[in-house]
Design a protein around this motif. Structure first.
Motif, PDB file in Angstrom:
ATOM      1  N   HIS A  71       0.844  -1.193   0.000  1.00  0.00           N
ATOM      2  CA  HIS A  71       0.000   0.000   0.000  1.00  0.00           C
ATOM      3  C   HIS A  71       0.879   1.242   0.000  1.00  0.00           C
ATOM      4  CE1 HIS A  71       0.515  -0.853   4.419  1.00  0.00           C
ATOM      5  NE2 HIS A  71       0.712   0.450   4.451  1.00  0.00           N
ATOM      6  N   ILE A  72       0.297   2.337  -0.435  1.00  0.00           N
ATOM      7  CA  ILE A  72       1.009   3.611  -0.472  1.00  0.00           C
ATOM      8  C   ILE A  72       0.139   4.665   0.188  1.00  0.00           C
ATOM      9  CG2 ILE A  72       0.141   4.334  -2.765  1.00  0.00           C
ATOM     10  CD1 ILE A  72       3.146   5.268  -3.249  1.00  0.00           C
ATOM     11  N   VAL A  73       0.794   5.582   0.921  1.00  0.00           N
ATOM     12  CA  VAL A  73       0.070   6.594   1.709  1.00  0.00           C
ATOM     13  C   VAL A  73       0.629   7.969   1.351  1.00  0.00           C
ATOM     14  CG1 VAL A  73      -0.807   7.167   4.016  1.00  0.00           C
ATOM     15  CG2 VAL A  73       0.062   4.856   3.552  1.00  0.00           C
ATOM     16  N   PRO A  74       0.329   8.490   0.155  1.00  0.00           N
ATOM     17  CA  PRO A  74       0.893   9.794  -0.221  1.00  0.00           C
ATOM     18  C   PRO A  74       0.447  10.887   0.736  1.00  0.00           C
ATOM     19  CG  PRO A  74      -0.886   9.158  -1.704  1.00  0.00           C
ATOM     20  CD  PRO A  74      -0.596   7.960  -0.859  1.00  0.00           C
ATOM     21  N   GLN A  75       1.383  11.730   1.092  1.00  0.00           N
ATOM     22  CA  GLN A  75       1.096  12.826   2.018  1.00  0.00           C
ATOM     23  C   GLN A  75       0.479  13.990   1.240  1.00  0.00           C
ATOM     24  OE1 GLN A  75       4.686  13.731   4.243  1.00  0.00           O
ATOM     25  NE2 GLN A  75       5.124  11.552   4.541  1.00  0.00           N
ATOM     26  N   LEU A  76      -0.841  14.043   1.220  1.00  0.00           N
ATOM     27  CA  LEU A  76      -1.544  15.119   0.529  1.00  0.00           C
ATOM     28  C   LEU A  76      -1.881  16.207   1.545  1.00  0.00           C
ATOM     29  CD1 LEU A  76      -3.835  13.218  -2.000  1.00  0.00           C
ATOM     30  CD2 LEU A  76      -1.377  13.700  -2.072  1.00  0.00           C
ATOM     31  N   TYR A  77      -0.853  16.920   1.937  1.00  0.00           N
ATOM     32  CA  TYR A  77      -0.957  17.866   3.040  1.00  0.00           C
ATOM     33  C   TYR A  77      -1.330  19.271   2.555  1.00  0.00           C
ATOM     34  CZ  TYR A  77       1.225  14.386   6.133  1.00  0.00           C
ATOM     35  OH  TYR A  77       1.505  13.263   6.879  1.00  0.00           O
ATOM     36  N   TRP A  78      -2.265  19.334   1.623  1.00  0.00           N
ATOM     37  CA  TRP A  78      -2.728  20.606   1.083  1.00  0.00           C
ATOM     38  C   TRP A  78      -4.248  20.670   1.175  1.00  0.00           C
ATOM     39  CZ3 TRP A  78       0.738  17.367  -1.625  1.00  0.00           C
ATOM     40  CH2 TRP A  78       2.074  17.802  -1.606  1.00  0.00           C
TER      41      TRP A  78
END
Length: 408
Positions: A309-316
Motif C-alpha cells: 500500500h502507499i500513503v501519499p502525504q496530501l498535506y494541502w
C-alpha cells in the motif's frame, strides 16, 4: 513528514548487542494467513505516532517506564475511542530503536540518552496493547536518517555510524547513511527486519525520507560512492533512483520471505512529478517532487507492486494554488487503480486550526470534505492522520467533525 508481543525480548548492554552486528538474525518464519486487520476498501483509519524529537510520544525524554507506558496506552485508547483501527508507531526514528535491537542503540527519545535501556520494551508493549484494542500496529522506520544533528561524537558508543564513518554523509546539519553504498542498504534492511522477525507487527511503514530534501546552497556529497558504484549510469539522478528502487524492492521481498502476511507500505511526498517536468505528472506546481528531488520513483513502486500500500502525504487543502488536494487525489487514484496496491491518503490534521495556515484550515469541515471527496475515488481504501498529539488536541474540532461525518 512522515508506522510487536514481547516475543524475543532480550535485555542486553549496548556493547553486547553490537557484537552481533551484521549477523543474520534467524527466526521462525510466520506463514499464518493475515488475521484480517483493516485494509479492505475504504476501511483503513490510521494515525501516525511520531517519536523523533518527542513529537508525539513520549511527551519528553526521561519519563519513567511507567509514565512512558501510560502515555502510550493513552494514545492507543484515544485511537480506539475515535473509531480508528490502526496506529503507525515510529520505532526507528534516527538509526536508534524502540526495542532491544541487535543492531542499533536504544532510542534517545526514551531516556534522553541514546543507548540507555529504558527498562521496558516499548515496541512489544505497543503491539500487544494495540491488538488488545482491535488496532493494527504498523512499525514505522526511517531508513537512512542517522542523526538529527551532524556530530558523530554525540551518538551512543558503538553506534554503527561511529564504527563506520565512511557510511555517512552530513547534509543540512544532519547525519545520513549514504544510500549509494550496498553495505549500507543491506545494513538498514537487517536492522529493520530484526523487529519484523521478533514482533507481531502488522506492517512495515516508511515515511518520505530517502535521499534528503534539498537544502539551499548545499549538495549531497556522494561523489565517492558514485565513482565506485555508479559506472552504469551517465546521470547521477538515475543512479540515485536506482539505489532507492533497490532498497524498496529488496525490502519488500525480504519482508515476505520472513513473514508473508506482514504488509509493506510507504508514505511518500505527495507529488511524484509536476506536469511541467513530465506530461504524466500531476497538474501541480510544487517546489519539490519525489522523483526529481528525493530520488524516489514512487509511481514505479506501485506499478511494480513492490509495496502493498502507499500513503501519499496530501498535506494541502482543496483548491490550494499549485498543489490542490483534489487534483492530487485524482492523480493518485488514477495511478493506483487496477494495480492491487492499496491507496491510503495521508491527511494534515496538524494544520487544522493552526493560525499560521491558510483560511481553509481554520474551517473545521475542511478535513471532512477531504474524506467526502475520497469516498468517490474507487482506489482509495482509507486515510492516515498526522499525528497523534493533534488527535488529542483537536484545536477546532476538525477531527471530531470528520469522525462524526464518516466514522459513525
Amino acid at each position: 513528514m512522515r508506522p510487536i508481543g514481547r516475543r524475543g525480548f532480550v535485555t542486553t548492554a549496548t556493547g553486547a548487542a553490537f557484537a552481533l552486528l551484521g549477523a543474520d538474525v534467524s527466526g521462525a518464519v510466520d506463514r499464518r494467513p493475515a488475521r484480517g486487520w483493516p485494509g479492505r476498501a475504504g476501511d483503513f483509519r490510521g494515525v501516525w505516532v511520531a517519536t523523533v524529537a518527542n513529537r508525539d510520544w513520549p511527551s519528553r525524554p526521561g519519563l519513567t517506564a511507567g509514565q512512558q507506558r501510560a502515555e502510550l496506552l493513552g494514545h492507543l485508547d484515544r485511537a480506539a475511542a475515535r473509531r480508528l483501527n490502526a496506529v503507525v508507531l515510529q520505532v526507528r526514528p534516527a538509526a536508534d530503536a524502540l526495542w532491544p535491537s541487535r543492531y542499533e542503540p536504544w532510542a534517545q527519545c526514551l531516556t534522553g540518552t541514546q543507548g540507555r535501556d529504558p527498562g521496558w520494551d516499548p515496541l512489544g508493549t505497543a503491539v500487544e496493547e494495540a491488538h488488545a484494542r482491535g488496532l493494527a500496529l504498523h512499525a514505522w522506520f526511517n531508513p537512512y536518517r542517522a542523526a538529527t544533528h551532524a556530530d558523530p561524537a554525540r551518538l551512543a558508543p558503538g553506534h554503527p555510524a561511529r564504527r563506520h564513518p565512511e557510511w555517512t554523509v552530513v547534509h543540512g546539519g544532519k547525519l545520513y547513511y549514504n544510500p549509494g553504498l550496498p553495505e549500507v542498504r543491506r545494513f538498514v534492511q537487517d536492522a529493520m527486519l530484526d523487529a519484523v522477525r521478533r514482533y507481531d507487527v502488522d506492517a512495515v511503514h516508511w515515511d518520505d525520507y530517502f535521499y534528503p530534501y534539498p537544502v539551499a546552497g548545499q549538495r549531497f556529497d556522494d561523489d565517492a560512492a558514485y565513482a565506485e558504484h555508479g559506472g552504469g549510469f551517465a546521470d547521477r539522478g538515475d543512479w540515485r533512483r536506482h539505489n532507492t528502487d533497490l532498497l524498496v524492492s529488496e525490502m519488500g521481498a525480504r519482508i515476505k520471505a520472513v513473514k508473508p502476511r506482514v504488509e509493506f507500505g510507504i508514505s511518500p511526498f505527495g507529488v511524484w512529478r509536476n506536469r511541467s517536468a513530465d506530461p504524466e505528472g500531476s497538474d501541480t506546481r510544487a517546489g519539490v517532487g519525489a522523483y526529481d528531488d528525493l530520488y524516489a520513483d514512487t509511481r514505479k513502486w506501485v506499478r511494480e507492486r513492490w509495496i502493498d500500500h502507499i500513503v501519499p502525504q496530501l498535506y494541502w487543502h482543496i483548491g490550494q494554488p499549485g498543489a490542490d488536494y483534489a487534483v492530487l487525489l485524482d492523480w493518485w487514484n488514477a495511478t493506483v487503480r487496477g494495480t492491487g496496491v492499496g491507496l491510503r491518503i495521508g491527511e494534515a490534521l496538524y494544520k487544522a486550526g493552526d493560525p499560521a495556515q491558510a483560511a481553509a484550515w481554520q474551517d473545521p469541515a475542511e478535513l471532512s470534505r477531504h474524506l467526502a471527496l475520497a469516498e468517490r475515488r474507487t482506489a482509495v481504501d482509507g486515510h492516515c492522520f498526522f499525528a497523534a498529539q493533534d488527535v488529542a488536541k483537536d484545536r477546532i474540532g476538525a477531527f471530531a467533525r470528520l469522525v462524526e461525518d464518516h466514522y459513525a
